[in-house]
Motif scaffolding. Structure first.
Motif, PDB file in Angstrom:
ATOM      1  N   TYR A 193      44.374  45.866  42.973  1.00 33.26           N
ATOM      2  CA  TYR A 193      44.764  44.533  43.413  1.00 33.26           C
ATOM      3  C   TYR A 193      43.596  43.556  43.242  1.00 33.26           C
ATOM      4  O   TYR A 193      42.424  43.958  43.295  1.00 33.26           O
ATOM      5  CB  TYR A 193      45.198  44.550  44.879  1.00 33.26           C
ATOM      6  N   PRO A 194      43.882  42.277  43.052  1.00 33.85           N
ATOM      7  CA  PRO A 194      42.805  41.281  42.959  1.00 33.85           C
ATOM      8  C   PRO A 194      42.040  41.186  44.284  1.00 33.85           C
ATOM      9  O   PRO A 194      42.599  41.456  45.353  1.00 33.85           O
ATOM     10  CB  PRO A 194      43.556  39.975  42.674  1.00 33.85           C
ATOM     11  N   ARG A 195      40.786  40.822  44.164  1.00 35.90           N
ATOM     12  CA  ARG A 195      39.960  40.522  45.345  1.00 35.90           C
ATOM     13  C   ARG A 195      39.524  39.069  45.225  1.00 35.90           C
ATOM     14  O   ARG A 195      38.649  38.732  44.437  1.00 35.90           O
ATOM     15  CB  ARG A 195      38.749  41.455  45.425  1.00 35.90           C
ATOM     16  N   ASN A 196      40.168  38.222  46.010  1.00 33.66           N
ATOM     17  CA  ASN A 196      39.978  36.786  45.855  1.00 33.66           C
ATOM     18  C   ASN A 196      38.638  36.280  46.367  1.00 33.66           C
ATOM     19  O   ASN A 196      38.310  35.102  46.197  1.00 33.66           O
ATOM     20  CB  ASN A 196      41.119  36.029  46.530  1.00 33.66           C
ATOM     21  N   SER A 197      37.854  37.150  46.980  1.00 32.68           N
ATOM     22  CA  SER A 197      36.508  36.750  47.399  1.00 32.68           C
ATOM     23  C   SER A 197      35.537  36.754  46.223  1.00 32.68           C
ATOM     24  O   SER A 197      34.439  36.198  46.317  1.00 32.68           O
ATOM     25  CB  SER A 197      35.997  37.705  48.483  1.00 32.68           C
ATOM     26  N   LEU A 198      35.941  37.361  45.118  1.00 32.11           N
ATOM     27  CA  LEU A 198      35.083  37.455  43.941  1.00 32.11           C
ATOM     28  C   LEU A 198      35.316  36.260  43.012  1.00 32.11           C
ATOM     29  O   LEU A 198      36.331  35.560  43.116  1.00 32.11           O
ATOM     30  CB  LEU A 198      35.358  38.760  43.185  1.00 32.11           C
ATOM     31  N   SER A 199      34.403  36.067  42.083  1.00 32.59           N
ATOM     32  CA  SER A 199      34.575  35.031  41.067  1.00 32.59           C
ATOM     33  C   SER A 199      35.687  35.434  40.108  1.00 32.59           C
ATOM     34  O   SER A 199      36.159  36.584  40.121  1.00 32.59           O
ATOM     35  CB  SER A 199      33.269  34.842  40.282  1.00 32.59           C
ATOM     36  N   TYR A 200      36.088  34.520  39.264  1.00 33.64           N
ATOM     37  CA  TYR A 200      37.144  34.802  38.284  1.00 33.64           C
ATOM     38  C   TYR A 200      36.758  35.991  37.407  1.00 33.64           C
ATOM     39  O   TYR A 200      37.530  36.940  37.249  1.00 33.64           O
ATOM     40  CB  TYR A 200      37.368  33.557  37.433  1.00 33.64           C
ATOM     41  N   ALA A 201      35.533  35.964  36.861  1.00 31.62           N
ATOM     42  CA  ALA A 201      35.073  37.058  36.002  1.00 31.62           C
ATOM     43  C   ALA A 201      34.814  38.322  36.802  1.00 31.62           C
ATOM     44  O   ALA A 201      35.147  39.432  36.364  1.00 31.62           O
ATOM     45  CB  ALA A 201      33.803  36.633  35.257  1.00 31.62           C
ATOM     46  N   GLY A 202      34.215  38.178  37.988  1.00 32.71           N
ATOM     47  CA  GLY A 202      33.941  39.344  38.824  1.00 32.71           C
ATOM     48  C   GLY A 202      35.213  40.042  39.255  1.00 32.71           C
ATOM     49  O   GLY A 202      35.278  41.288  39.291  1.00 32.71           O
ATOM     50  N   ASN A 203      36.226  39.279  39.581  1.00 36.99           N
ATOM     51  CA  ASN A 203      37.512  39.846  39.973  1.00 36.99           C
ATOM     52  C   ASN A 203      38.127  40.634  38.820  1.00 36.99           C
ATOM     53  O   ASN A 203      38.664  41.738  39.016  1.00 36.99           O
ATOM     54  CB  ASN A 203      38.457  38.731  40.417  1.00 36.99           C
ATOM     55  N   PHE A 204      38.034  40.091  37.606  1.00 39.62           N
ATOM     56  CA  PHE A 204      38.575  40.806  36.449  1.00 39.62           C
ATOM     57  C   PHE A 204      37.846  42.131  36.242  1.00 39.62           C
ATOM     58  O   PHE A 204      38.472  43.170  35.992  1.00 39.62           O
ATOM     59  CB  PHE A 204      38.459  39.945  35.190  1.00 39.62           C
ATOM     60  N   LEU A 205      36.526  42.115  36.374  1.00 42.82           N
ATOM     61  CA  LEU A 205      35.756  43.350  36.187  1.00 42.82           C
ATOM     62  C   LEU A 205      36.116  44.403  37.223  1.00 42.82           C
ATOM     63  O   LEU A 205      36.244  45.591  36.892  1.00 42.82           O
ATOM     64  CB  LEU A 205      34.252  43.034  36.251  1.00 42.82           C
ATOM     65  N   GLN A 206      36.322  44.007  38.484  1.00 42.26           N
ATOM     66  CA  GLN A 206      36.680  45.004  39.488  1.00 42.26           C
ATOM     67  C   GLN A 206      38.099  45.530  39.283  1.00 42.26           C
ATOM     68  O   GLN A 206      38.377  46.692  39.563  1.00 42.26           O
ATOM     69  CB  GLN A 206      36.469  44.464  40.909  1.00 42.26           C
TER      70      GLN A 206
END
Length: 429
Positions: free
Chosen positions: A187-200
């Motif tokens: 699932y997305p983690r909205n606390s992360l940046s756009y790129a960081g969220n994609f990487l996780q």
């Protein structure tokens, strides 16, 4: 200043005056829209000399190596900005204020999840299906789930669709990868940046916490920025063509993805990695350099030079610096990366490459970065599509916002049979 006019002499001692339009930069354009009234059309295979639209989003000067988004140079945007900053700029024409950026980022993060029923779509694909096949199919299917943003005549619907596409494409792209390797969706983690969220979402697993490497995160963000838009290329023109019919936004972006999938368009960085695999090791580079210099040899060095940029690719300098940062940070021992770095050194020093301006381009470096951080080559074009979505959406919105836009209808030079009578089957010789 008097209006410029081009005069075209037609057969039969007839002529027509065609207005010459001038943009804020680039070539002047002859307006031939009234030529059809005289019974003539222009012949331009591939539309290489045809301006298909009027746009204020992106400007390219291939001879000078210039790429501007809304007037801002791409290298400044890549170094000083981030991807969501650029998304706002492409969509709305100006860089956001601090408050506008906060609101925009929050709204995008609210749309990162996809309908849970959409996950069932993936089970219909084979595990070895190409990720682009899944991305194209699932993106088109979004129209079945988000029916409150399908009315393209409604400005609010268009804006919500834009947010949804920008927010959900990273989620869907990561799902394509997870499905192909048999891991659960993240699932997305909205606390992360756009790129960081994609990487996780790509590399995280439920059983342990994924920590985003800031160097890799910045590299991913720059890959997104440098691939966000590139004027009226094949996929962007496809989105505009589909959108001109009034098709829903999700179908239009799926059409763009299908166009990007073609190896002549979106597969350049994947082709570059395949070339490195063909070379195999540093000691074989001289052999392939000679093959590349031989006009009679079918081998071509991929990732060098560019069809549009005749001097240098303005995106490549930033991508080169980022590439070296990532390789230094990760300290990966990979013979293919050694091959890439030696090829880069030769291309920047060898007189043959310099004279022909065959400098490493953005695809060369982005492919190396993605390989270094563990992204398989089959996902390269998927990430290109993810990054390009904001460009596609911006052009789609711009077209629909322009008064009097029409359905696209290219003409043709017919070379088939003239009219002939039907012959019954038993009388055909």
């Amino acid at each position: 200043m008097a209006e410029l006019v081009a005069k075209l002499e037609l057969p039969g001692n007839d002529s027509i005056e065609l207005p010459v339009k001038q943009g804020t930069a680039g070539f002047d354009v002859i307006d031939i829209s009234k030529l059809g009234s005289k019974g003539y059309f222009t012949f331009d295979p591939g539309f290489l000399a045809t301006a298909s639209c009027e746009s204020a989003i992106t400007y390219i000067d291939g001879e000078k190596g210039i790429l501007l988004h809304r007037g801002y140079p791409i290298d400044q945007l890549a170094v000083e900005s981030n991807y969501l900053d650029l998304c706002y700029l492409l969509l709305y024409g100006e860089l956001p204020t601090k408050k506008q950026y906060q609101d925009f980022s929050k709204t995008v993060s609210m749309h990162t999840m996809v309908h849970e029923q959409l996950t069932a779509f993936f089970r219909g694909f084979r595990r070895d299906a190409h990720p682009m096949a899944m991305l194209c199919g699932v993106t088109g299917a979004l129209s079945a789930f988000y029916q409150d943003s399908l009315d393209v005549t409604d400005e609010r619907h268009r804006e919500v669709a834009a947010y949804r596409l920008i927010a959900k494409l990273p989620t869907i792209a990561a799902m394509c990868y997870k499905y192909s390797v048999g891991q659960p969706f993240q699932y997305p983690r909205n606390s992360l940046s756009y790129a960081g969220n994609f990487l996780q979402m790509m590399f995280g697993v439920p059983c342990e916490e994924y920590k985003v490497n800031p160097i890799v995160e910045r590299a991913m963000d720059r890959i997104f920025i440098l691939h966000a838009d590139h004027e009226q290329n094949a996929s962007t023109s496809t989105v505009r063509l589909a959108g001109s019919s009034g098709a829903n936004p999700f179908a239009c972006i799926a059409a763009g993805i299908a166009s990007l999938w073609g190896p002549a368009h979106g597969g350049a960085n994947e082709a570059c990695l395949k070339m490195l695999e063909e070379i195999g090791s540093v000691d074989r580079i001289p052999e392939f350099i000679e093959k590349a210099k031989d006009k009679n040899d079918p081998f071509r060095l991929m990732g060098f030079g560019h069809r549009v940029y005749k001097n240098f690719d303005p995106r490549a300098k930033v991508m080169r610096e980022t590439c070296h940062e990532v390789l230094s940070e990760l300290k990966i021992d990979d013979p293919l990366l050694d091959v890439a770095m030696e090829l880069e050194r030769i291309a920047l020093e060898d007189e043959y490459f310099i004279s022909k301006k065959l400098y490493p381009n953005v695809d060369f470096y982005s492919g190396i970065i993605m390989k270094a951080i563990g992204i398989p080559t089959s996902m390269f074009t998927v990430i290109f599509a993810l990054a390009r979505t904001v460009g596609w959406v911006s052009h789609w919105k711009e077209m629909l916002d322009q008064p009097g836009h029409k359905i696209s209808r290219p003409r043709q030079l017919y070379t088939g049979h003239e009219q002939r009578d039907f012959i019954p089957r038993d009388q055909r010789s």
